[in-house]
Design an enzyme around this catalytic site. Structure first.
Site, PDB file in Angstrom:
ATOM      1  N   LEU A   1      15.218 -11.538  -2.932  1.00  0.00           N
ATOM      2  CA  LEU A   1      14.246 -10.527  -2.840  1.00  0.00           C
ATOM      3  C   LEU A   1      13.945  -9.569  -4.116  1.00  0.00           C
ATOM      4  O   LEU A   1      15.113  -9.024  -3.901  1.00  0.00           O
ATOM      5  CB  LEU A   1      13.693 -10.302  -1.669  1.00  0.00           C
ATOM      6  CG  LEU A   1      13.089 -10.204  -0.374  1.00  0.00           C
ATOM      7  CD1 LEU A   1      13.479  -9.516   0.811  1.00  0.00           C
ATOM      8  CD2 LEU A   1      11.866 -11.135  -0.477  1.00  0.00           C
ATOM      9  N   GLU A   2      13.374  -9.567  -4.879  1.00  0.00           N
ATOM     10  CA  GLU A   2      13.378  -8.284  -5.402  1.00  0.00           C
ATOM     11  C   GLU A   2      12.280  -7.596  -5.763  1.00  0.00           C
ATOM     12  O   GLU A   2      11.319  -6.829  -5.983  1.00  0.00           O
ATOM     13  CB  GLU A   2      12.889  -8.901  -7.044  1.00  0.00           C
ATOM     14  CG  GLU A   2      13.758  -9.891  -7.839  1.00  0.00           C
ATOM     15  CD  GLU A   2      12.676 -11.999  -7.211  1.00  0.00           C
ATOM     16  OE1 GLU A   2      11.867 -11.871  -6.706  1.00  0.00           O
ATOM     17  OE2 GLU A   2      13.564 -12.368  -7.332  1.00  0.00           O
TER      18      GLU A   2
ATOM     19  N   ARG B   1       0.687  -1.266   0.251  1.00  0.00           N
ATOM     20  CA  ARG B   1       0.054  -0.072   0.232  1.00  0.00           C
ATOM     21  C   ARG B   1       0.947   1.372   0.002  1.00  0.00           C
ATOM     22  O   ARG B   1       0.445   2.224  -0.259  1.00  0.00           O
ATOM     23  CB  ARG B   1      -1.181  -0.162   1.391  1.00  0.00           C
ATOM     24  CG  ARG B   1      -2.058  -0.852   1.272  1.00  0.00           C
ATOM     25  CD  ARG B   1      -2.506  -1.422   2.341  1.00  0.00           C
ATOM     26  NE  ARG B   1      -3.787  -2.192   2.241  1.00  0.00           N
ATOM     27  CZ  ARG B   1      -4.723  -2.411   2.856  1.00  0.00           C
ATOM     28  NH1 ARG B   1      -5.601  -1.634   3.720  1.00  0.00           N
ATOM     29  NH2 ARG B   1      -5.330  -3.960   2.765  1.00  0.00           N
TER      30      ARG B   1
END
Length: 194
Positions: A137-138, A115
């Protein structure tokens, strides 16, 4: 079938799934176990290349990857990594995850972070049966403000799905497994696809 929190705890307790360090009971709920952000990152240099030919000659692809990827950035305790709008970066989970040949994992980013514009994994959220290592993680910031990311913050949640039986060729036995036992923000090894 996805494992419930009760079954996740059972599988962790009997060693069928291994998460190191082990999650606390508060980190397991519903159908997921929370994962935290590690302290290793890798960014993309500003570059003048018009494009990267992903299916071109291996030596040219390796040279291009070396020119656009930073060295690994390791944060000290208390430091933050700043991800600016429109930027892509790699990072790792704090936890190391090990899966058996009959379970696939699914990593989802946190809704509260999404968000704010943070994508935790651009597309690669499946964790293969037989996987063992930290998860890369990308990160992508699709929001309007820079985001300060700190090691040990909750970054995502992993769910686990049982297969109809064990894989004949789990990740840890594959000769072509490019990211086996990774413990750092490993850059793309797309040139190894051949």
């Amino acid at each position: 079938m996805r494992l419930s929190d009760t079954h996740i705890k059972e599988y962790l307790n009997d060693g069928r799934i291994v998460i190191e360090p082990a999650p606390t009971d508060e980190m397991i709920s519903g159908v997921t176990a929370d994962l935290r952000l590690g302290n290793k990152f890798r960014t993309f240099h500003a570059h003048t290349a018009a494009y990267v030919d992903l299916s071109g000659p291996k030596d040219q692809l390796n040279k291009a990857m070396e020119s656009i990827m930073s060295d690994e950035i390791v944060l000290d305790e208390g430091e933050a990594f700043f991800l600016h709008p429109g930027e892509l970066a790699l990072a790792i989970t704090y936890e190391k995850v090990t899966l058996p040949a009959d379970i696939v994992g699914w990593l989802d980013g946190r809704s509260s972070l999404a968000r704010l514009g943070l994508m935790v994994h651009v597309t690669a959220h499946r964790i293969d049966p037989g996987w063992s290592g930290n998860i890369v993680l990308e990160f992508y910031n699709s929001g309007k403000l820079p985001l300060a990311l700190r090691p040990m913050m909750k970054i995502g949640a992993m769910s686990f799905e049982t297969l109809t039986g064990p894989c004949a060729n789990p990740y840890n036995t594959r000769k072509d497994a490019k990211y086996k036992d990774q413990n750092s923000a490993v850059a793309s090894r797309i040139s190894d696809d051949r």
